[in-house]
Design a protein around this motif. Structure first.
Motif, short mmCIF file in Angstrom:
data_model
loop_
_atom_site.label_atom_id
_atom_site.label_comp_id
_atom_site.label_asym_id
_atom_site.label_seq_id
_atom_site.Cartn_x
_atom_site.Cartn_y
_atom_site.Cartn_z
N ARG A 16 0.58 -1.41 -0.19
CA ARG A 16 -0.40 -0.18 -0.38
C ARG A 16 0.98 1.14 0.05
O ARG A 16 2.34 1.34 0.58
CB ARG A 16 -1.36 -0.27 1.80
N PRO A 17 0.31 2.46 -0.82
CA PRO A 17 1.51 3.63 -0.39
C PRO A 17 1.19 4.29 1.08
O PRO A 17 0.10 3.84 1.56
CB PRO A 17 0.56 4.48 -1.22
N HIS A 18 2.37 4.81 1.61
CA HIS A 18 2.36 5.25 2.71
C HIS A 18 1.79 6.50 2.17
O HIS A 18 1.56 6.96 1.61
CB HIS A 18 3.98 5.64 2.64
N ALA A 19 1.06 6.58 3.71
CA ALA A 19 -0.28 8.24 4.00
C ALA A 19 -0.06 9.33 3.26
O ALA A 19 -0.33 10.31 3.10
CB ALA A 19 -1.17 7.76 4.64
N LYS A 20 1.40 9.79 4.14
CA LYS A 20 2.68 11.12 4.10
C LYS A 20 3.92 11.13 3.29
O LYS A 20 4.33 11.93 2.97
CB LYS A 20 2.68 11.02 5.31
N ARG A 21 4.02 9.79 3.05
CA ARG A 21 5.30 10.21 2.48
C ARG A 21 5.10 9.25 0.35
O ARG A 21 5.29 8.22 0.29
CB ARG A 21 6.62 9.34 2.46
N SER A 22 5.53 10.16 -0.73
CA SER A 22 4.80 9.81 -1.78
C SER A 22 6.17 8.77 -1.87
O SER A 22 5.67 7.71 -3.44
CB SER A 22 4.64 10.66 -2.63
N GLY A 23 7.09 9.42 -2.15
CA GLY A 23 8.46 8.07 -2.39
C GLY A 23 8.23 6.72 -1.31
O GLY A 23 9.80 5.84 -2.49
N VAL A 24 7.48 7.03 -1.01
CA VAL A 24 7.94 4.98 -0.47
C VAL A 24 6.42 4.34 -0.23
O VAL A 24 5.34 5.22 -0.28
CB VAL A 24 8.78 4.86 1.17
N GLY A 25 6.49 3.28 -0.24
CA GLY A 25 5.66 2.35 0.13
C GLY A 25 5.91 1.36 1.28
O GLY A 25 6.34 0.98 2.03
N ILE A 26 4.45 1.14 2.04
CA ILE A 26 4.24 -0.25 3.05
C ILE A 26 4.46 -1.31 1.99
O ILE A 26 2.85 -2.11 1.38
CB ILE A 26 3.51 0.36 3.80
N VAL A 27 5.29 -2.39 2.84
CA VAL A 27 5.33 -3.78 2.47
C VAL A 27 4.75 -4.52 3.39
O VAL A 27 5.36 -4.53 4.00
CB VAL A 27 5.68 -4.53 1.25
N VAL A 28 3.36 -5.45 3.26
CA VAL A 28 3.15 -6.26 4.78
C VAL A 28 3.30 -7.77 4.61
O VAL A 28 3.08 -8.07 3.25
CB VAL A 28 1.51 -6.00 5.01
N GLU A 29 4.89 -7.89 5.37
CA GLU A 29 4.79 -9.45 5.16
C GLU A 29 4.48 -10.39 6.18
O GLU A 29 4.47 -10.03 7.16
CB GLU A 29 6.34 -9.18 5.00
N ALA A 30 3.30 -11.24 6.28
CA ALA A 30 2.91 -12.21 7.28
C ALA A 30 3.97 -13.53 7.65
O ALA A 30 4.28 -14.01 7.02
CB ALA A 30 1.42 -13.01 6.55
N VAL A 31 3.87 -13.36 9.34
CA VAL A 31 5.17 -13.95 8.73
C VAL A 31 4.55 -15.11 9.95
O VAL A 31 3.47 -15.15 10.84
CB VAL A 31 6.00 -13.31 10.08
N GLU A 32 4.53 -16.46 9.67
CA GLU A 32 4.09 -17.59 10.63
C GLU A 32 5.57 -18.05 11.06
O GLU A 32 6.54 -19.04 9.90
CB GLU A 32 3.40 -18.34 9.34
N ILE A 33 5.57 -18.47 12.59
CA ILE A 33 6.75 -19.48 12.96
C ILE A 33 6.20 -20.93 13.45
O ILE A 33 4.75 -20.70 13.83
CB ILE A 33 7.54 -18.93 14.09
#
Length: 152
Positions: free
Chosen positions: A110-127
């Motif tokens: 998803r795009p970062h809400a305040k910084r146009s030069g970056v995005g957020i990547v979410v990685e689901a972690v399962e141990i």
């Protein structure tokens, strides 16, 4: 270490990584207790634990988290950095002698809400433990540079 240059746009939903196993030892628990000051009997007192539901000492949840996340840190991406962890849950206990491994899956970008030069990547972690039972889950958020626009 492997260097993998990936911009925000390069991450694909559903992409997975898997680690090899690592056995949790008594030394891991003792060292973690010393580092954190968490000397609760659940981790340190074998006699007391024998009288409790699990019947034996359990690893600190924070130890399992730390070791598991460390197991996934095999790639350096100069365009990304850890942005934190969300939705952390200790699902099952980990005992001395259990072997854990980690599966990660890119679950969202998803795009970062305040910084146009970056995005957020979410990685689901399962141990998982040696019986393929989930012992810990969380979401790892990465702050990742967007691909620079090329001059026309």
């Amino acid at each position: 270490m492997i260097v993998a240059e990936q911009y925000f746009e390069d991450y694909a939903i559903g992409s997975r990584r898997r680690t090899l196993g690592r056995t949790i030892t008594e030394a891991d628990i003792v060292i973690h207790a010393g580092q954190t000051g968490d000397n609760f009997p659940h981790h340190m007192d074998a006699q007391w634990c024998a009288t409790q539901d699990f019947g034996r000492r359990i690893a600190h949840g924070t130890l399992v988290f730390s070791v598991g996340i460390g197991m996934t840190a095999s790639t350096i991406n100069p365009y990304a950095m850890s942005y934190g962890y969300d939705r952390l849950r200790f699902v099952r206990p980990v005992f001395i002698g259990d072997t854990i491994r980690v599966v990660t899956t890119i679950s969202e970008t998803r795009p970062h809400a305040k910084r146009s030069g970056v995005g957020i990547v979410v990685e689901a972690v399962e141990i998982l433990n040696q019986a393929d039972e989930t012992v810990l889950v969380c979401e790892h958020l990465y702050l990742v540079d967007r691909r620079p626009e090329r001059d026309a």
